[in-house]
Write a protein that holds these residues in place. Sequence first.
Motif, PDB file in Angstrom:
ATOM      1  N   CYS A 180       0.815  -1.223   0.000  1.00 23.36           N
ATOM      2  CA  CYS A 180       0.000   0.000   0.000  1.00 23.36           C
ATOM      3  C   CYS A 180       0.847   1.270   0.000  1.00 23.36           C
ATOM      4  N   MET A 181       2.055   1.194   0.547  1.00 24.37           N
ATOM      5  CA  MET A 181       2.843   2.403   0.778  1.00 24.37           C
ATOM      6  C   MET A 181       3.051   3.258  -0.464  1.00 24.37           C
ATOM      7  N   PRO A 182       3.461   2.708  -1.618  1.00 21.59           N
ATOM      8  CA  PRO A 182       3.696   3.574  -2.783  1.00 21.59           C
ATOM      9  C   PRO A 182       2.441   4.291  -3.267  1.00 21.59           C
ATOM     10  N   PHE A 183       1.268   3.727  -2.984  1.00 15.51           N
ATOM     11  CA  PHE A 183       0.028   4.336  -3.469  1.00 15.51           C
ATOM     12  C   PHE A 183      -0.537   5.346  -2.472  1.00 15.51           C
ATOM     13  N   THR A 184      -0.185   5.188  -1.204  1.00 15.44           N
ATOM     14  CA  THR A 184      -0.652   6.132  -0.189  1.00 15.44           C
ATOM     15  C   THR A 184       0.373   7.221   0.092  1.00 15.44           C
ATOM     16  N   LYS A 185       1.661   6.892  -0.155  1.00 15.11           N
ATOM     17  CA  LYS A 185       2.727   7.869   0.046  1.00 15.11           C
ATOM     18  C   LYS A 185       3.586   7.917  -1.211  1.00 15.11           C
ATOM     19  N   PRO A 186       3.151   8.691  -2.210  1.00 10.16           N
ATOM     20  CA  PRO A 186       3.867   8.704  -3.489  1.00 10.16           C
ATOM     21  C   PRO A 186       5.322   9.116  -3.378  1.00 10.16           C
ATOM     22  N   LYS A 187       5.651   9.893  -2.345  1.00  8.90           N
ATOM     23  CA  LYS A 187       7.026  10.352  -2.192  1.00  8.90           C
ATOM     24  C   LYS A 187       7.852   9.394  -1.340  1.00  8.90           C
ATOM     25  N   GLY A 188       7.298   8.255  -1.044  1.00  2.00           N
ATOM     26  CA  GLY A 188       8.022   7.283  -0.250  1.00  2.00           C
ATOM     27  C   GLY A 188       9.196   6.688  -1.010  1.00  2.00           C
ATOM     28  N   ASN A 189       9.982   5.913  -0.289  1.00  2.00           N
ATOM     29  CA  ASN A 189      11.173   5.300  -0.868  1.00  2.00           C
ATOM     30  C   ASN A 189      10.770   4.097  -1.717  1.00  2.00           C
ATOM     31  N   ILE A 190      10.777   4.263  -3.024  1.00  2.00           N
ATOM     32  CA  ILE A 190      10.419   3.198  -3.960  1.00  2.00           C
ATOM     33  C   ILE A 190      11.652   2.847  -4.780  1.00  2.00           C
ATOM     34  N   GLY A 191      12.035   1.598  -4.790  1.00  2.00           N
ATOM     35  CA  GLY A 191      13.199   1.163  -5.538  1.00  2.00           C
ATOM     36  C   GLY A 191      13.041  -0.267  -5.999  1.00  2.00           C
ATOM     37  N   PRO A 192      14.080  -0.807  -6.650  1.00  2.00           N
ATOM     38  CA  PRO A 192      13.992  -2.188  -7.151  1.00  2.00           C
ATOM     39  C   PRO A 192      13.765  -3.220  -6.055  1.00  2.00           C
ATOM     40  N   ALA A 193      14.168  -2.904  -4.796  1.00  3.75           N
ATOM     41  CA  ALA A 193      13.984  -3.859  -3.705  1.00  3.75           C
ATOM     42  C   ALA A 193      12.641  -3.697  -3.006  1.00  3.75           C
ATOM     43  N   SER A 194      11.820  -2.770  -3.454  1.00  6.96           N
ATOM     44  CA  SER A 194      10.519  -2.557  -2.818  1.00  6.96           C
ATOM     45  C   SER A 194       9.605  -3.749  -3.071  1.00  6.96           C
ATOM     46  N   THR A 195       8.690  -3.961  -2.137  1.00 10.26           N
ATOM     47  CA  THR A 195       7.731  -5.063  -2.299  1.00 10.26           C
ATOM     48  C   THR A 195       6.886  -4.884  -3.546  1.00 10.26           C
ATOM     49  N   VAL A 196       6.514  -3.634  -3.841  1.00  7.77           N
ATOM     50  CA  VAL A 196       5.671  -3.380  -5.007  1.00  7.77           C
ATOM     51  C   VAL A 196       6.417  -3.635  -6.313  1.00  7.77           C
ATOM     52  N   ALA A 197       7.749  -3.652  -6.261  1.00  4.76           N
ATOM     53  CA  ALA A 197       8.542  -3.909  -7.470  1.00  4.76           C
ATOM     54  C   ALA A 197       8.699  -5.395  -7.768  1.00  4.76           C
ATOM     55  N   ALA A 198       8.272  -6.245  -6.822  1.00  2.00           N
ATOM     56  CA  ALA A 198       8.388  -7.685  -7.040  1.00  2.00           C
ATOM     57  C   ALA A 198       7.397  -8.137  -8.110  1.00  2.00           C
ATOM     58  N   ASP A 199       7.712  -9.248  -8.751  1.00  4.86           N
ATOM     59  CA  ASP A 199       6.820  -9.802  -9.766  1.00  4.86           C
ATOM     60  C   ASP A 199       5.613 -10.485  -9.134  1.00  4.86           C
ATOM     61  N   ILE A 200       5.825 -11.108  -7.977  1.00  6.72           N
ATOM     62  CA  ILE A 200       4.748 -11.847  -7.325  1.00  6.72           C
ATOM     63  C   ILE A 200       5.024 -11.867  -5.823  1.00  6.72           C
ATOM     64  N   VAL A 201       3.967 -11.723  -5.010  1.00 13.66           N
ATOM     65  CA  VAL A 201       4.137 -11.636  -3.559  1.00 13.66           C
ATOM     66  C   VAL A 201       3.076 -12.482  -2.860  1.00 13.66           C
ATOM     67  N   THR A 202       3.351 -12.815  -1.601  1.00 13.23           N
ATOM     68  CA  THR A 202       2.380 -13.538  -0.769  1.00 13.23           C
ATOM     69  C   THR A 202       1.336 -12.563  -0.232  1.00 13.23           C
ATOM     70  N   LEU A 203       0.096 -13.011  -0.208  1.00 11.81           N
ATOM     71  CA  LEU A 203      -0.985 -12.239   0.397  1.00 11.81           C
ATOM     72  C   LEU A 203      -1.946 -13.211   1.067  1.00 11.81           C
ATOM     73  N   GLY A 204      -2.341 -12.903   2.307  1.00 12.20           N
ATOM     74  CA  GLY A 204      -3.333 -13.724   2.977  1.00 12.20           C
ATOM     75  C   GLY A 204      -4.696 -13.566   2.329  1.00 12.20           C
ATOM     76  N   ASP A 205      -5.459 -14.637   2.318  1.00 13.28           N
ATOM     77  CA  ASP A 205      -6.757 -14.567   1.641  1.00 13.28           C
ATOM     78  C   ASP A 205      -7.697 -13.563   2.299  1.00 13.28           C
ATOM     79  N   SER A 206      -7.515 -13.295   3.598  1.00 15.80           N
ATOM     80  CA  SER A 206      -8.377 -12.316   4.265  1.00 15.80           C
ATOM     81  C   SER A 206      -8.086 -10.884   3.811  1.00 15.80           C
ATOM     82  N   TRP A 207      -6.917 -10.673   3.177  1.00 15.21           N
ATOM     83  CA  TRP A 207      -6.552  -9.354   2.668  1.00 15.21           C
ATOM     84  C   TRP A 207      -6.884  -9.189   1.189  1.00 15.21           C
ATOM     85  N   LEU A 208      -7.329 -10.250   0.547  1.00 19.26           N
ATOM     86  CA  LEU A 208      -7.490 -10.208  -0.906  1.00 19.26           C
ATOM     87  C   LEU A 208      -8.545  -9.195  -1.344  1.00 19.26           C
ATOM     88  N   SER A 209      -9.687  -9.182  -0.700  1.00 18.45           N
ATOM     89  CA  SER A 209     -10.766  -8.288  -1.096  1.00 18.45           C
ATOM     90  C   SER A 209     -10.347  -6.827  -0.985  1.00 18.45           C
TER      91      SER A 209
END
Length: 532
Positions: A180-209
């Motif tokens: 959520c961080m890059p979308f809520t804080k556009p000026k946050g630290n975004i780089g190649p190691a960021s979670t949002v930069a990954a190709d695929i990530v784990t998410l709990g099913d309760s967070w999917l919706s």
Amino acid sequence: MALASSLCSSYVGFNARFSNSNFDPNRFKCKSSNFPPLLQDDANSKLLPLTPNKLKNTNSSLLVGFSTSTLAFVGLGLCICSSASASALNPLPPPCHSLQLQEEQVVKNSSAEEKDEKLEADFEAWKSKSFALSVPLSIVALQGSIPPSWPKEFIVSQSRRLKFQTKFLPTLEDIFSNLCMPFTKPKGNIGPASTVAADIVTLGDSWLSLAITKAIIEPITAAEHQDWFKELGHKWKVYLRRNLNGDIDPQGQIWAAPYRWGTIVIAYKKTKFQKHNLPPIQDWADLWRPELAGRIAMVNSPREVIGAVLKYMGASYNTTDLDLQVAGGRDAVQQNLTLLARQVRLFDSMHYLRAFSVGDVWVAVGWSSDVLPVVKRMSNVAVIVPKSGASLWADLWVIPAASRLETNRIGGRVRGPSPLIHQWVEFCLQAARALPFNQGVIPGASPSAMESVPFKSPEELTKGRPKLDTNLVAGVPPPEILERCEFLEPLPDRTLSDYQRLIDNIPKSEASFMRIIEHISSVIRTLRLKFS
């Protein structure tokens, strides 16, 4: 030369035979002619009558000449016939220009073969380079949710041209917050190691919706055509298909791929129960037994707490209307929730197992992924899935919506996820990948075990390990109990409001309990208002 010698020999033989013969020229005179043969005299150029001697000599010369001519003519004919025969038998030599074309064709073929061999050698050399066809795949996973051998085995299966990167985070909430961080804080630290930069990530099913409604993930394109999705059971296919509101929709898109699942379980200490002559726990109703008051620790998830009450009352975890779908309505739910709150000493997802380990409580209610690793290090502990069914949880692979970010700081990921995503998901769902779950190395079960007979590990593999008293078989409840288990589906806002009122109406007699209830209330508000 041979023909000339033959002609000469024939002439000599003929002449010898002719001179020795008794040849009478008068026999060949024409009977009707009265004139003797004539012979021209060279001396006086007069025609003189032939004498018998002269006639004899003349006839001999004529015959010799005639024989010679005949033999010469026959010999010439034989030479011509012999030459013709030789020409017919031996093929004519090809023209000079045809030979030249053949030579040029041979040179061209040889040159083409050499060029093909050189191209093939160059291609093999190019493939052997470490940077050739290098395809990246970056994953962010929940710590302890995948076997350590998976990354190594996947690299081997994809060859050395795979550039594989893994990162592990301790909790599902950490992963969700990082997404959520890059979308809520556009000026946050975004780089190649960021979670949002990954190709695929784990998410709990309760967070999917919530992840779908906040557009922090994107659907898995062409999932319906992939073998891994086709081989999933019906329950999975229904649960993973959502609309843009995050609700289960048969016409929706595929937003996630499962790789592990489990249930909520109840663990209890057999020594304490035996010492006080208490019957073992078998179902949710046992949590309301008076002798267990203050002896229970439970996770502080509102869906799990109120869901336990609903299952105790014979209703579903996914009840949307408490008055219409539950016997006794909202008031009955409120009463039973208040009674359960008096039984539970601690509502805390972080510390409930610690209280169970040190003996502060005799019973722990939580997710199998948390409970099983802890109780395996303990003795005289039993773990059961309630007979009336329990909630199901799942760890899913999802794709971050990095393409929405207007940045060039996360590399090629902004152009779309790695083409190896489907290979990774299919790898995780292979039958061979289920072995660590079946052996209990990793808590949970493979998605294929949802609708198949549980696989029980051979005794040789579990020999020497302490045997756990449980009704789980390879992490899976018995079939008759699994039929009554449910995934937690998204609830409408009015149902979440009912949950909030139920929590607010619980009597808050103690300060510690007050803090716990306030925490549960804050979780509910987070589900409704976070990122809005």
